[in-house]
Scaffold this motif. Structure first.
Motif, mmCIF file in Angstrom:
data_model
loop_
_atom_site.group_PDB
_atom_site.id
_atom_site.type_symbol
_atom_site.label_atom_id
_atom_site.label_comp_id
_atom_site.label_asym_id
_atom_site.label_seq_id
_atom_site.Cartn_x
_atom_site.Cartn_y
_atom_site.Cartn_z
ATOM 1 N N ASP A 38 36.256 110.870 42.148
ATOM 2 C CA ASP A 38 34.795 110.720 42.175
ATOM 3 C C ASP A 38 34.147 111.803 41.326
ATOM 4 O OD1 ASP A 38 32.414 109.546 42.985
ATOM 5 O OD2 ASP A 38 32.150 111.004 44.602
ATOM 6 N N LYS A 87 21.959 98.588 44.060
ATOM 7 C CA LYS A 87 23.319 99.125 43.993
ATOM 8 C C LYS A 87 23.799 99.338 42.569
ATOM 9 C CE LYS A 87 24.853 97.611 48.502
ATOM 10 N NZ LYS A 87 25.679 96.720 49.288
ATOM 11 N N PRO A 116 23.919 104.110 39.290
ATOM 12 C CA PRO A 116 25.227 104.778 39.282
ATOM 13 C C PRO A 116 25.350 105.840 40.367
ATOM 14 C CG PRO A 116 24.366 104.636 37.064
ATOM 15 C CD PRO A 116 23.272 104.172 37.972
ATOM 16 N N TYR A 145 24.101 105.823 43.272
ATOM 17 C CA TYR A 145 24.425 105.148 44.535
ATOM 18 C C TYR A 145 25.930 104.998 44.661
ATOM 19 C CZ TYR A 145 25.265 101.396 47.811
ATOM 20 O OH TYR A 145 25.777 100.658 48.836
ATOM 21 N N GLN A 146 26.564 104.569 43.545
ATOM 22 C CA GLN A 146 28.010 104.335 43.564
ATOM 23 C C GLN A 146 28.781 105.638 43.810
ATOM 24 O OE1 GLN A 146 29.408 101.427 43.474
ATOM 25 N NE2 GLN A 146 27.707 100.127 42.862
ATOM 26 N N THR A 174 28.157 106.857 47.418
ATOM 27 C CA THR A 174 28.830 106.002 48.403
ATOM 28 C C THR A 174 30.327 106.292 48.438
ATOM 29 O OG1 THR A 174 27.216 104.296 47.920
ATOM 30 C CG2 THR A 174 29.154 103.620 49.143
ATOM 31 N N PHE A 175 30.892 106.498 47.263
ATOM 32 C CA PHE A 175 32.314 106.839 47.122
ATOM 33 C C PHE A 175 32.650 108.020 48.032
ATOM 34 C CE2 PHE A 175 35.805 106.380 43.870
ATOM 35 C CZ PHE A 175 36.649 107.355 44.375
ATOM 36 N N ASN A 216 33.510 99.585 44.651
ATOM 37 C CA ASN A 216 32.932 100.910 44.486
ATOM 38 C C ASN A 216 33.590 101.650 43.319
ATOM 39 O OD1 ASN A 216 32.266 103.634 46.849
ATOM 40 N ND2 ASN A 216 31.326 103.106 44.912
ATOM 41 N N GLY A 253 32.296 100.135 40.163
ATOM 42 C CA GLY A 253 30.937 100.598 39.873
ATOM 43 C C GLY A 253 30.963 101.969 39.220
ATOM 44 N N CYS A 254 31.759 102.889 39.792
ATOM 45 C CA CYS A 254 31.818 104.252 39.262
ATOM 46 C C CYS A 254 32.436 104.262 37.867
ATOM 47 C CB CYS A 254 32.644 105.146 40.178
ATOM 48 S SG CYS A 254 31.858 105.415 41.758
ATOM 49 N N SER A 284 30.044 102.746 35.242
ATOM 50 C CA SER A 284 28.925 103.660 34.947
ATOM 51 C C SER A 284 29.380 104.765 34.012
ATOM 52 C CB SER A 284 28.387 104.321 36.218
ATOM 53 O OG SER A 284 28.215 103.399 37.235
#
Lengths: 244, 486
Positions: B373, B431, B434, B436-437, B440-441, B456, B459-460, B463
């Protein structure tokens, strides 16, 4: 003789009207009004010359002739608009001393920071640290922030860091003689030592006498064009005649 | 590439590199656990509001569940009162909408608890992938009306979750008569991810590509030819000292006059959290698990994002005097700023992990995934810095715009509020943020103790990749022009 710097038909143009636009709004407005014409100002136009290893080349000309521009091009700071520049070997530009200094840091920290900016390695700096310190004569102030230094002290430190290397190509904008009388003599000697030490030197100066003494070649620039190159004495004579 | 095999020293390094790659993939597999393959899923748990029926041998309650997962595991039904537990069994029949039976599960009444959900496990999981509804029938065997076993319903419009048409859809049959309301029941099971099926082929391809690349890069390096990785290595060797000096300068300047120095990096997020906790805890606390960790995760990650971009944005103009005097790759300036912020982020991870553990967050193997992350977030922010610092070199408006936009961005990111307050129809767009992703991770790992879902990850990764590619392109295209505008 090996050519270390080759300047091939180099032209450098600035877009003058663009430089006036510095905000998004102005840019959009002038884009809409179609005012962004490509009006070019040519600081250098079709300049060619080359430098052999070990040459000491003087660059002369009036203010605005393009002397500093050619030095910045050779140092790699600018990319030429047209033409090419080939260089061999490590270039140390001494365009302005102490440009990497940070007033908040101490003298010692600044030696390392500025050294890193000039491209020295960590080992080299550690090894030569004492030599730098000794030359600058700033032993008792070295752990104070350099914002407390006088301008002369700052120049002494900058000069000591910049001249510690033995560069293959040295680019000098005016002879750097800094500090008080004694230090000026010392720094002058150091410069001479560097320039006569086998390095290839590009040297810009308004002091014709010094150019005649030091250089074996000269380039005379006038409004971005090369007027004459070759033997120092002849070029200097021609330039002096043009001044009247 | 052949020459690599004759050079044992380089060959050894290459082999070590691919071994590390394989090891990382295995570690990733282990740390992610089941989350690579499926998620545990439950339909919403309705609040019990009204008693609707007392079940006994002569009654029958039938209702539909309109959300179904890939694999059905259990049905849970809310039981209100149970006056007499002595005899009988309760029977749940699960069927397709077309009344084909799926399973019949029974439970002795003696096992029922009052005022809670009773869970009826299927004997073996049922593949309900092709179904969009389930029909559930509740009957009993050997139960009298006197035992007073009651079912409850939810028929409120509260929380804005149900619209009027939903209410009409939610009906049930009591002894064959249609009644409106929603029986308090939910189903649980698993949803399978596509990634689970293709994980090993993907991992194998990734490993092969990496190994081939490492070997070809080494081959080119020995031959003295350029390659992307080789160039990066040479540049690293050459500029790493300068980089350390520039980062060191940022740090020394930042903390020079403060008494606490580095302590502030740790204290700052904690104090911000404290303030926001006091302000928002009464508003949102009840709807968020482990509110302290929830808050601090958002504050630390969003703080890194705004700090690194805010500082990096002016990196080109702040170093104008150097760019004008000394030649070096211009990416060094934005990169050194982002690295300074990254060190701050790593320091801020200390209080975050401490708070998470103190507040009872589970220690899990998923924590090994935290570096992924952070790395993706770092790439994302670096890409943003490249874009904005380029823009800043030409237009100083960029900074003012950024100041406004970053505030807006912060409010659009769930830092102190739960995602559930966002209306359903905006959720998809919401959502796409970025941050948010990335947040959330981290929260999935710290609060739930689980690995993030494949969506997820995606998404990361998207981005970070999109922004860094655009950023590098924009920066490389314009870097030669900077000097003319500074």
């Amino acid at each position: 003789m090996e050519k270390v710097i080759t300047v091939n038909n180099v032209s450098m143009g600035y877009r003058i009207d663009r430089s006036k636009v510095s905000s998004l709004k102005e840019w959009a407005v002038s884009k809409l009004k179609r005012q962004l014409k490509n009006e070019m100002f040519w600081a250098l136009k079709d300049v060619s010359f080359d430098v052999d290893r070990g040459d000491v080349v003087g660059i002369i000309g009036r203010n605005g002739a393009g002397k500093s521009t050619i030095l910045k091009l050779i140092s790699g700071l600018f990319k030429p608009t047209e033409g090419t520049i080939d260089t061999k070997g490590r270039i140390v530009p001494m365009l302005e001393l102490g440009s990497g200094f940070d007033p908040e840091l101490t003298g010692r920290e600044n030696i390392f920071l500025n050294g890193a900016i000039l491209g020295y390695s960590e080992d080299f700096l550690k090894e030569r640290y004492d030599e730098i310190l000794e030359f600058s004569e700033l032993q008792e102030f070295i752990d104070r922030p350099i914002k407390t230094y006088s301008s002369g002290m700052m120049m002494r430190l900058a000069f000591s860091v910049a001249t510690i290397v033995k560069p293959e190509i040295l680019i000098v904008d005016e002879i750097l003689a800094v500090g008080d009388d004694a230090f000026q003599r010392k720094s002058h000697t150091k410069m001479m030592e560097l320039m006569n030490g086998g390095a290839t030197v590009l040297y810009v100066s308004h002091d014709l006498k010094q150019i005649r003494n030091l250089c074996n070649k000269a380039v005379w620039l006038e409004r971005g064009k090369v007027m004459k190159t070759g033997n120092t004495q002849e070029v200097c004579d021609a330039y002096k005649d043009s001044l009247g | 590439m052949k020459n690599v095999f004759s050079n044992t020293r380089v060959l050894k390094k290459c082999l070590i590199a691919s071994a590390i790659c394989a090891l990382l993939i295995l570690l990733f597999y282990w740390a992610s656990g089941s989350r690579l393959f499926y998620e545990e899923w439950s339909s919403d748990e309705p609040d019990a509001q009204e008693q609707i029926a007392v079940i006994h041998d002569d009654s029958e309650v039938t209702f539909d569940m309109d959300k179904v997962c890939d694999e059905l595991h259990s049905v849970s039904v809310y039981i209100g009162t149970v006056d007499d537990k002595s005899t009988g069994t309760m029977i749940v029949d699960v069927a397709t909408p077309g009344s084909e039976p799926i399973a019949q599960i029974s439970k002795p009444v003696s096992e029922l608890e009052e005022y809670t959900f009773a869970t009826f496990e299927l004997d073996k999981p049922y593949n309900s992938k092709d179904l969009d509804k389930l029909k559930i029938t509740i009957t009993t065997d050997g139960v009298t009306e006197k035992q007073n076993i009651s079912l409850w319903s939810n028929n409120s419009f509260s929380a804005g979750k149900y619209t009027l048409s939903d209410m009409n859809d939610h009906s049930y049959l009591l002894d064959g008569k249609k009644q409106s309301g929603k029986v308090c029941a939910y189903i649980s099971g698993r949803n399978y991810y596509l990634l689970g099926k293709i994980f090993w082929p993907c991992a194998a391809v990734l490993f092969l590509i990496f190994t081939i690349y490492v070997f070809s890069m080494a081959g080119r390096f020995i031959d003295g030819k350029e390659s992307l990785g080789g160039k990066a290595y040479v540049n690293y060797k050459r500029y790493n000292f300068l980089m350390r000096q520039l980062v060191g300068r940022d740090f020394k300047k930042k903390y020079k006059r403060s008494v606490l120095g580095f302590g502030w990096t740790i204290l700052n997020p904690l104090l911000t959290m404290l303030v926001q906790y006091v302000v928002f805890s009464t508003l949102f606390k009840t709807s968020i698990d482990n509110f302290v960790t929830y808050l601090l995760t958002g504050i630390v990650l969003m703080g890194f994002c705004t700090e690194s971009i805010g500082l990096g944005l002016s990196s080109i103009i702040d170093n104008a005097h150097l760019i004008n005097k000394v030649y070096m790759p211009k990416e060094i300036y934005p990169l050194s700023r982002v690295i300074s912020s990254t060190i701050n982020l790593l320091l801020a991870m200390v209080p975050l992990l401490a708070v998470a553990l103190c507040s009872g967050a589970p220690i899990s193997k998923a924590m090994l995934l935290i570096p992924i992350d952070l790395m993706l977030l770092l790439l994302f922010c670096y890409g943003m810095v490249l874009i904005l610092s380029t823009s800043m070199a030409f237009f100083s408006d960029t900074m003012f715009l950024w100041n406004v936009l970053s505030t807006l961005w912060m409010y659009l990111t769930p830092i102190f509020y739960p995602v559930s307050i966002i209306p359903e129809q905006f959720l998809t767009i919401y959502k796409m943020n970025p941050m948010y992703q990335f947040i959330t991770f981290m929260r999935t790992i710290l609060i739930e103790g689980q690995a993030p879902s494949p969506g997820n990850y995606l998404g990361c990764i998207i981005s970070a990749a999109v922004v860094i590619i655009i950023g590098r392109y924009v920066f490389k295209k314009n870097e030669d022009k900077f000097i003319l505008y500074l």
